[in-house]
Enzyme design. Sequence first.
Site, short mmCIF file in Angstrom:
data_model
loop_
_atom_site.label_atom_id
_atom_site.label_comp_id
_atom_site.label_asym_id
_atom_site.label_seq_id
_atom_site.Cartn_x
_atom_site.Cartn_y
_atom_site.Cartn_z
N CYS A 97 1.47 0.36 -1.92
CA CYS A 97 1.67 -1.01 -1.93
C CYS A 97 0.39 -1.67 -2.70
CB CYS A 97 1.61 -1.35 -0.24
SG CYS A 97 1.86 -3.12 -0.04
N SER A 98 0.77 -1.96 -3.77
CA SER A 98 -0.22 -2.60 -4.71
C SER A 98 -1.32 -3.49 -4.24
CB SER A 98 0.39 -2.89 -5.97
OG SER A 98 1.24 -2.05 -6.52
N ALA A 99 -2.36 -3.55 -4.79
CA ALA A 99 -3.41 -4.46 -4.15
C ALA A 99 -2.88 -6.06 -4.52
CB ALA A 99 -4.86 -4.36 -5.10
#
Length: 399
Positions: A97-99
Site C-alpha cells: 500500500c504505497s506511501a
Amino acid sequence: MTDPDVLADRLAARLAAQGELNDPVWRRALHAVPRHLFAPPVAWVNPDGPADGYPVNRATGEDRWWSAVYSDASLITQMNDGAGDVTTGEGLASSSCSAPGVVCVFLEELRLEDHDRVLEVGTGTGWTAGLLSWRVGDVNVTSVEIDQGLSEQAAKNLAAAGFEPRLVVGDGAVGCTEAAPFDRVHVACAVADIPYSWVQQTRPGGIIVLPWSPGYGYGWQTRLHVMPDGSAVGGFPGRAGYMFMRAQRPVLGAAFDFVHGTPDETVTRLDPRRLVADSDAADLAVAAQVPGVQTRLYFDEDGDTGEATFWVLERETKRGSWASVDYVPGQAEFVVEQYGDRRLWDEVEAAYWRWNGWGRPERDRFGLTVSPDGQAVWLDSPSNVLARVAPGVVPGPGR
C-alpha cells in the site's frame, strides 16, 4: 477510541506541508476512502526518510498499527510474490500500500476531470483504485493486477469501502482492450520499457502517469500526453521509486554475483561518488544515454575508511557486461575494472561529461516520447533525441 478522520486530517496536513498534497479534492478523498480499510492486519512498514523499517501487527499492537497506517509510509503487504514473510522485512517486496505522499503526487499529476475513464496498472491493496473510484465513479475505473490473490483481497477491501470498480487479473503491460479507450492511465509499478499498449488504449489528449525506472539512478515520475499521431510525449515532474512490474524486474543479487571473466583494468580521475551525489538531472542524463543497466554503491563494511566501490551492471543477466570503480580517499586516480561487450564505466563517464558540456541542464529540460518504434529521451525538444531504445530490445554493442 481511534478516530480515522482525525488521523486523516493529521496526515493531510503533513502531506500539504511537504508539498505533496495541493488539491483539496484529494484531501477530501483521504477521508472518503479511509486507508485503514485497505491495510492488512500484518505488514512491514517502510517509513519516509532514513528510519529503519519495522513490522506491525494489529492484533498485538493496535495503536502502533493505526499510527503506521496513517503515516506517510509504504506498507509492504507481500514478499517474494507471496512466498516470503512480511514480518521479517527480508526478501523482495512484491506488493504494498504505497506511501500516501507519493500516491497523492501521482494522482494530482493525472489532472482528472469528472467522469474520466481510468486504467490503473497494479491494483495492490486497492486503495488507489478506491481513491480513483471516489473521484470519477467506480464505473469509470478499470484496475489490472497480475496476482489473483491480491486482486481478490483488493475486491474485498474496495467493497468494504463501498466501491466496485472493474478488477482484472492479468498482465498490466497488456492493459485492458475491452474497456478502452481510457482518458487516463495510472501506473503503480515501475517500468523501464513503457508498453505501447498503454498509449494505444488512451484517447488523444489523454494522460499517462507512471514511475519510469530505466535502471541508472532512482527513477522518475513521468507524465505523458497522448498525441493524435499515436505517440505520447511528456516530461519528468519529480523522482519516484516503485516496485518493478514483475515482467521487467532486473536480475538481482549482490554486485559480486555479476563478476565473471577477466576484466580490463584502467584508471579514472573522476570520483565515482560524484555520479551518485551530483543531481537527479545528472542521473537522468546518464540514464538516457546508458540504458539497460543497474548501479550499486557499496561502502567499506566498517564505514570508517571512506572507501567505496561503484558498480555498473547489465540489468538483464548476471553473465553480461560489468564495471567497478574503487574510491580510496586521497588518491588522484581510481582503479576501473570492466568486462564484456560494453565498456560500462566508459559509457557512464562519457555520458556524465557530455551532460556537463551541455551546461548541466536541469530535469525539466528533458522529455520522453513513446511510439510504436520504442521510447526516446530528448533534451529541450522532441526533435533533439539523446537516445532511442526500440521496444523489447536490450541495448548495447552486439545486442
